[in-house]
Design a protein around this motif. Structure first.
Motif, PDB file in Angstrom:
ATOM      1  N   LEU A   2       0.799  -1.338  -0.002  1.00  6.41           N
ATOM      2  CA  LEU A   2      -0.027  -0.008  -0.022  1.00  6.41           C
ATOM      3  C   LEU A   2       0.805   1.382   0.106  1.00  6.41           C
ATOM      4  O   LEU A   2       0.233   2.407   0.144  1.00  6.41           O
ATOM      5  CB  LEU A   2      -0.734  -0.097   1.194  1.00  6.41           C
ATOM      6  CG  LEU A   2      -2.131  -1.089   1.302  1.00  6.41           C
ATOM      7  CD1 LEU A   2      -2.803  -1.107   2.451  1.00  6.41           C
ATOM      8  CD2 LEU A   2      -2.827  -0.661   0.123  1.00  6.41           C
ATOM      9  N   GLY A   3       2.109   1.178   0.273  1.00  9.74           N
ATOM     10  CA  GLY A   3       3.355   2.128   0.204  1.00  9.74           C
ATOM     11  C   GLY A   3       3.431   2.611   1.644  1.00  9.74           C
ATOM     12  O   GLY A   3       3.961   3.805   1.824  1.00  9.74           O
ATOM     13  N   GLU A   4       2.966   1.824   2.651  1.00 15.29           N
ATOM     14  CA  GLU A   4       3.167   2.229   3.851  1.00 15.29           C
ATOM     15  C   GLU A   4       4.595   1.679   4.212  1.00 15.29           C
ATOM     16  O   GLU A   4       4.931   0.534   3.861  1.00 15.29           O
ATOM     17  CB  GLU A   4       1.996   1.675   4.983  1.00 15.29           C
ATOM     18  CG  GLU A   4       0.994   2.687   5.076  1.00 15.29           C
ATOM     19  CD  GLU A   4       1.227   3.748   5.850  1.00 15.29           C
ATOM     20  OE1 GLU A   4       2.322   3.979   6.481  1.00 15.29           O
ATOM     21  OE2 GLU A   4       0.506   4.546   6.122  1.00 15.29           O
ATOM     22  N   ASP A   5       5.162   2.254   5.304  1.00 14.85           N
ATOM     23  CA  ASP A   5       6.028   1.644   6.176  1.00 14.85           C
ATOM     24  C   ASP A   5       5.795   0.747   7.343  1.00 14.85           C
ATOM     25  O   ASP A   5       5.303   1.325   8.387  1.00 14.85           O
ATOM     26  CB  ASP A   5       7.082   2.698   6.693  1.00 14.85           C
ATOM     27  CG  ASP A   5       8.372   2.213   7.167  1.00 14.85           C
ATOM     28  OD1 ASP A   5       8.629   0.997   7.431  1.00 14.85           O
ATOM     29  OD2 ASP A   5       9.337   3.061   7.820  1.00 14.85           O
ATOM     30  N   PRO A   6       5.655  -0.615   7.220  1.00 14.59           N
ATOM     31  CA  PRO A   6       5.257  -1.266   8.332  1.00 14.59           C
ATOM     32  C   PRO A   6       6.108  -1.204   9.634  1.00 14.59           C
ATOM     33  O   PRO A   6       5.586  -1.570  10.725  1.00 14.59           O
ATOM     34  CB  PRO A   6       5.281  -2.896   7.883  1.00 14.59           C
ATOM     35  CG  PRO A   6       5.643  -2.694   6.405  1.00 14.59           C
ATOM     36  CD  PRO A   6       6.142  -1.216   6.027  1.00 14.59           C
ATOM     37  N   PRO A  17       0.789  -5.673  11.707  1.00 17.62           N
ATOM     38  CA  PRO A  17       0.588  -7.014  11.228  1.00 17.62           C
ATOM     39  C   PRO A  17       0.025  -8.213  12.104  1.00 17.62           C
ATOM     40  O   PRO A  17      -0.793  -8.734  11.555  1.00 17.62           O
ATOM     41  CB  PRO A  17       2.038  -7.277  10.258  1.00 17.62           C
ATOM     42  CG  PRO A  17       2.449  -5.912  10.327  1.00 17.62           C
ATOM     43  CD  PRO A  17       2.187  -5.014  11.379  1.00 17.62           C
ATOM     44  N   LEU A  18       0.707  -8.279  13.157  1.00 19.13           N
ATOM     45  CA  LEU A  18       0.229  -9.038  14.312  1.00 19.13           C
ATOM     46  C   LEU A  18      -1.036  -8.982  14.873  1.00 19.13           C
ATOM     47  O   LEU A  18      -1.794 -10.007  14.835  1.00 19.13           O
ATOM     48  CB  LEU A  18       1.456  -9.355  15.309  1.00 19.13           C
ATOM     49  CG  LEU A  18       1.161 -10.198  16.592  1.00 19.13           C
ATOM     50  CD1 LEU A  18       0.966 -11.527  15.803  1.00 19.13           C
ATOM     51  CD2 LEU A  18       2.177  -9.981  17.652  1.00 19.13           C
ATOM     52  N   ARG A  19      -1.288  -7.855  15.177  1.00 17.57           N
ATOM     53  CA  ARG A  19      -2.438  -7.332  15.707  1.00 17.57           C
ATOM     54  C   ARG A  19      -3.812  -7.651  14.574  1.00 17.57           C
ATOM     55  O   ARG A  19      -4.778  -8.340  14.928  1.00 17.57           O
ATOM     56  CB  ARG A  19      -2.722  -5.979  15.988  1.00 17.57           C
ATOM     57  CG  ARG A  19      -2.233  -5.732  17.267  1.00 17.57           C
ATOM     58  CD  ARG A  19      -2.306  -4.189  17.966  1.00 17.57           C
ATOM     59  NE  ARG A  19      -1.723  -3.332  16.904  1.00 17.57           N
ATOM     60  CZ  ARG A  19      -0.638  -2.430  17.063  1.00 17.57           C
ATOM     61  NH1 ARG A  19       0.187  -3.130  17.880  1.00 17.57           N
ATOM     62  NH2 ARG A  19      -0.359  -1.683  16.159  1.00 17.57           N
TER      63      ARG A  19
END
Length: 187
Positions: free
Chosen positions: A17-21, A30-32
Motif C-alpha cells: 500500500l506504500g506504507e512503512d510497516p 501486522p500481528l494485531r
C-alpha cells in the motif's frame, strides 16, 4: 490458520500500500491484524457437533420457538469487509428442543467465516434443521454491508434482508405469517 503466515501477509499488504510497516504507528499492526482475522474467521475451526455439544432435550412442545435479534458480524467474501446485522431464528419442535444459547452459537459459527448473506441464512436454517429434526425452520437476517457503504455505490442507509423457510414455515402461510408477525415483519 498460521499466525506467522498471516502476520507476514499483513506486513506485505502494508508495504504494497506504500506504507512503512516499521513506522511507529504501524509497529505490531501486522500481528494485531492477523490475530483479529483469526478471531473474525474462527468459524472455520468450529463444527456443528462441537457447538451443539449434546444440548438437545426431549420435549412434547410442538409450538414455535423463536430467538430474535441475534447480533451477527461477518466478512463479505467478495471484499473481506464487514457486514453487521441481526438474525431471527425459529423452529417448530418435533420431539426435542435445543439449548437456547446453541442457536446464537450456530449463527456465530457460520457468520465467522467469509460469507455472503444469502448463504449464511441458508446455512443457519439447514444446521438448525439437521440437529433438531424440527417440523420447520425459519431464518431472517437483516444486515448492513460495509462493502456497499464504504466503497462502490456508497449507500449509507441501505440494508439487506434474506430469509429461508424450511418445512412447515415454507408449506404453511399461517405458520410463516405468525413468525413474521412475532419478529415484527410483514409478509
Amino acid at each position: 490458520m498460521s499466525l506467522e503466515n498471516l502476520t507476514s501477509n499483513y506486513h506485505d499488504i502494508l508495504a504494497n500500500l506504500g506504507e512503512d510497516p516499521n513506522r511507529e504507528g504501524l509497529k505490531g499492526t501486522p500481528l494485531r491484524a492477523a490475530k483479529a482475522m483469526q478471531f473474525l474467521c474462527r468459524g472455520y475451526e468450529q463444527s456443528l457437533e462441537e457447538i451443539v455439544n449434546g444440548a438437545l432435550f426431549q420435549s412434547s412442545s410442538d409450538e414455535m420457538v423463536i430467538v430474535k435479534n441475534i447480533e451477527l458480524y461477518s466478512l463479505c467474501e467478495h471484499h473481506m469487509l464487514p457486514f453487521i446485522g441481526k438474525a431471527h431464528v425459529a423452529y417448530m419442535p418435533n420431539g426435542k428442543v435445543i439449548g437456547l444459547s446453541k442457536i446464537a452459537r450456530i449463527v456465530d459459527m457460520f457468520a465467522r467465516r467469509l460469507q455472503i448473506q444469502e448463504s449464511l441464512t441458508r446455512q443457519i436454517a439447514e444446521a438448525v434443521q439437521s440437529v433438531t429434526d424440527a417440523m420447520g425452520v425459519a431464518v431472517v437476517i437483516e444486515a448492513r454491508h460495509m462493502c456497499m457503504m464504504m466503497r462502490g455505490v456508497e449507500k449509507q442507509n441501505s440494508s439487506m434482508m434474506t430469509s429461508v423457510m424450511l418445512g412447515s414455515f415454507r408449506e404453511s402461510f399461517n405458520t410463516r405469517q405468525e413468525f413474521l408477525q412475532l419478529i415484527g415483519r410483514d409478509s
